[in-house]
Write a protein that holds these residues in place. Structure first.
Motif, short mmCIF file in Angstrom:
data_model
loop_
_atom_site.label_atom_id
_atom_site.label_comp_id
_atom_site.label_asym_id
_atom_site.label_seq_id
_atom_site.Cartn_x
_atom_site.Cartn_y
_atom_site.Cartn_z
N UNK A 180 -18.71 -30.85 -23.36
CA UNK A 180 -17.48 -30.95 -22.58
C UNK A 180 -16.43 -29.95 -23.08
N UNK A 181 -16.26 -29.85 -24.41
CA UNK A 181 -15.30 -28.90 -24.95
C UNK A 181 -15.67 -27.46 -24.61
N UNK A 182 -16.97 -27.16 -24.67
CA UNK A 182 -17.41 -25.80 -24.33
C UNK A 182 -17.14 -25.50 -22.85
N UNK A 183 -17.37 -26.48 -21.98
CA UNK A 183 -17.12 -26.28 -20.55
C UNK A 183 -15.63 -26.04 -20.29
N UNK A 185 -13.47 -24.80 -22.35
CA UNK A 185 -13.12 -23.48 -22.86
C UNK A 185 -13.56 -22.37 -21.90
N UNK A 186 -14.77 -22.51 -21.34
CA UNK A 186 -15.25 -21.49 -20.39
C UNK A 186 -14.39 -21.46 -19.12
N UNK A 187 -13.96 -22.65 -18.64
CA UNK A 187 -13.09 -22.69 -17.47
C UNK A 187 -11.75 -22.02 -17.76
N UNK A 188 -11.24 -22.25 -18.98
CA UNK A 188 -9.98 -21.61 -19.37
C UNK A 188 -10.11 -20.08 -19.37
N UNK A 189 -11.22 -19.59 -19.94
CA UNK A 189 -11.43 -18.13 -19.96
C UNK A 189 -11.56 -17.56 -18.55
N UNK A 190 -12.27 -18.29 -17.68
CA UNK A 190 -12.44 -17.82 -16.29
C UNK A 190 -11.10 -17.72 -15.57
N UNK A 191 -10.27 -18.77 -15.71
CA UNK A 191 -8.98 -18.76 -15.03
C UNK A 191 -8.07 -17.67 -15.59
N UNK A 192 -8.15 -17.47 -16.90
CA UNK A 192 -7.34 -16.42 -17.50
C UNK A 192 -7.73 -15.04 -17.00
N UNK A 193 -9.04 -14.80 -16.91
CA UNK A 193 -9.52 -13.52 -16.41
C UNK A 193 -9.18 -13.33 -14.94
N UNK A 194 -9.32 -14.43 -14.17
CA UNK A 194 -9.00 -14.35 -12.74
C UNK A 194 -7.52 -14.06 -12.55
N UNK A 195 -6.64 -14.67 -13.37
CA UNK A 195 -5.22 -14.41 -13.25
C UNK A 195 -4.88 -12.96 -13.53
N UNK A 196 -5.57 -12.38 -14.53
CA UNK A 196 -5.33 -10.96 -14.81
C UNK A 196 -5.75 -10.08 -13.63
N UNK A 197 -6.91 -10.43 -13.02
CA UNK A 197 -7.37 -9.64 -11.86
C UNK A 197 -6.38 -9.76 -10.69
N UNK A 198 -5.89 -10.98 -10.45
CA UNK A 198 -4.93 -11.16 -9.35
C UNK A 198 -3.64 -10.40 -9.62
N UNK A 199 -3.20 -10.40 -10.86
CA UNK A 199 -1.98 -9.66 -11.20
C UNK A 199 -2.16 -8.16 -11.00
N UNK A 200 -3.34 -7.66 -11.42
CA UNK A 200 -3.63 -6.24 -11.23
C UNK A 200 -3.69 -5.89 -9.75
#
Length: 340
Positions: A180-183, A185-200
């Motif tokens: 559960x903790x790993x999942x 963490x992976x969701x957090x990384x995905x959303x963070x990367x997606x936010x950077x792409x949207x900002x770009x």
């Protein structure tokens, strides 16, 4: 129950010669070159269990005022019993004659001490304890929680062993918690990367104009900024802060375009680099990497083997020194008996 591959955990040791012989026959223990039985029943060095096993070497002579314990390698060592209230060895004795001194193999497993030691809490050796309710809970994803509970009530004797069901429950709960903790963490990384792409994407959109009408001159911020800069240059009334922001956005747009051009050229080079010479070089490089990995693996195995051999040689030397000391003590004892 098997103990580290060389013995068995028992509840108590024999207290007379008949019980000693029966236990030796059950384990099929032999005798050493002096005719002494190689059956030993002693506590482990942590005093958490009583272990019976067949000793491989010569049964030596032990000093008075000492009891015996066994380590994880099956080597017998002596510990002092001079503080015992009763039952401590008063004369030299053989390791196989330890059954004559019950105080040397009666232990409090919970407190890890000899029962005859005045500092050791008193216990009822026939007392049993009930331990239960090993419960592990965990929450699932998608805003729905489920609880996994494991309960096991059993009779646990003085050996202090945990039921197998409880161990399995705790292991499963731990794995589910880690998953559960790993999942998360992976969701957090995905959303963070997606936010950077949207900002770009938003920044590029602002620089290039609307995504729906990229060629619309009226909606294109760059054209508006160019016109504003022309007007400001003509009138000289544009604030310096606004000019800095406009130049910064223009530089970002140029950097994005350069990056895209570089990536396009890299892809073209990768597609065109299929000649035989480059293929051979790539294969050679892969072989070198593979050989390097195998070399490192061999070195690790050799180092581990060398360390293991050194450890075994040290244990062997220690055992030989101990046997020599015991042999000398036995010889002195025999001389003393001869003189007496």
């Amino acid at each position: 129950m098997d103990y580290l591959g060389f013995g068995y955990v028992v509840g108590s040791c024999p207290v007379n010669l008949t019980g000693q012989n029966e236990a030796a026959s059950r384990l099929k223990c032999g005798v050493d070159k002096f005719g002494n039985s190689q059956y030993l029943c002693v506590p482990n060095f942590k005093k958490t269990a009583i272990v019976e096993y067949c000793y491989k070497g010569i049964v030596g002579l032990q000093m008075p005022g000492s009891c015996l314990v066994v380590n994880d390698e099956g080597i017998v060592d002596d510990v002092s019993c001079r503080s015992f209230t009763e039952g401590c060895t008063a004369t030299h004795f053989k390791s196989s004659d330890l059954y004559k001194y019950p105080a040397c193999h009666q232990i409090n497993r919970k407190e890890q001490c000899f029962c005859a030691d005045p500092k050791c809490p008193k216990i009822d050796t026939e007392m049993t304890t009930r331990k239960s309710a090993f419960v592990a809970s965990n929450a699932t994803m998608n805003n729905s929680a489920t609880t996994l509970a494991f309960s096991n009530t059993t009779e646990i004797t003085e050996t202090g062993q945990i039921p197998a069901g409880a161990v399995a429950a705790i292991t499963i709960a731990s794995f589910m918690t880690l998953a559960m903790l790993f999942s998360i963490y992976m969701i957090y990384l995905y959303k963070k990367k997606k936010g950077k792409r949207d900002e770009e994407r938003e920044r590029v959109t602002l620089l290039n104009g609307s995504e729906d009408n990229p060629k619309d001159e009226d909606n294109n911020p760059l054209n508006w900024k160019d016109e504003l800069m022309k007007e400001s240059n003509a009138e000289g009334s544009l604030n310096a802060v606004i000019r800095i922001k406009i130049n910064k956005e223009i530089r970002k747009q140029k950097k994005v375009e350069q990056t895209r051009e570089w990536r396009r050229r890299v892809k073209e080079i990768q597609k065109s680099s299929t000649t035989k010479e480059q293929t051979v070089n790539a294969a050679t490089l892969r072989k070198r990497k593979q050989h390097e990995k195998e070399r490192i693996k061999r070195e690790k195995i050799e180092n581990s083997k060398r360390k293991e051999m050194e450890r075994k040689s040290k244990l062997k030397e220690r055992e030989e020194v101990k046997q020599r000391r015991k042999s000398l003590a036995q010889q002195r004892w025999r001389r003393k008996e001869t003189h007496d």
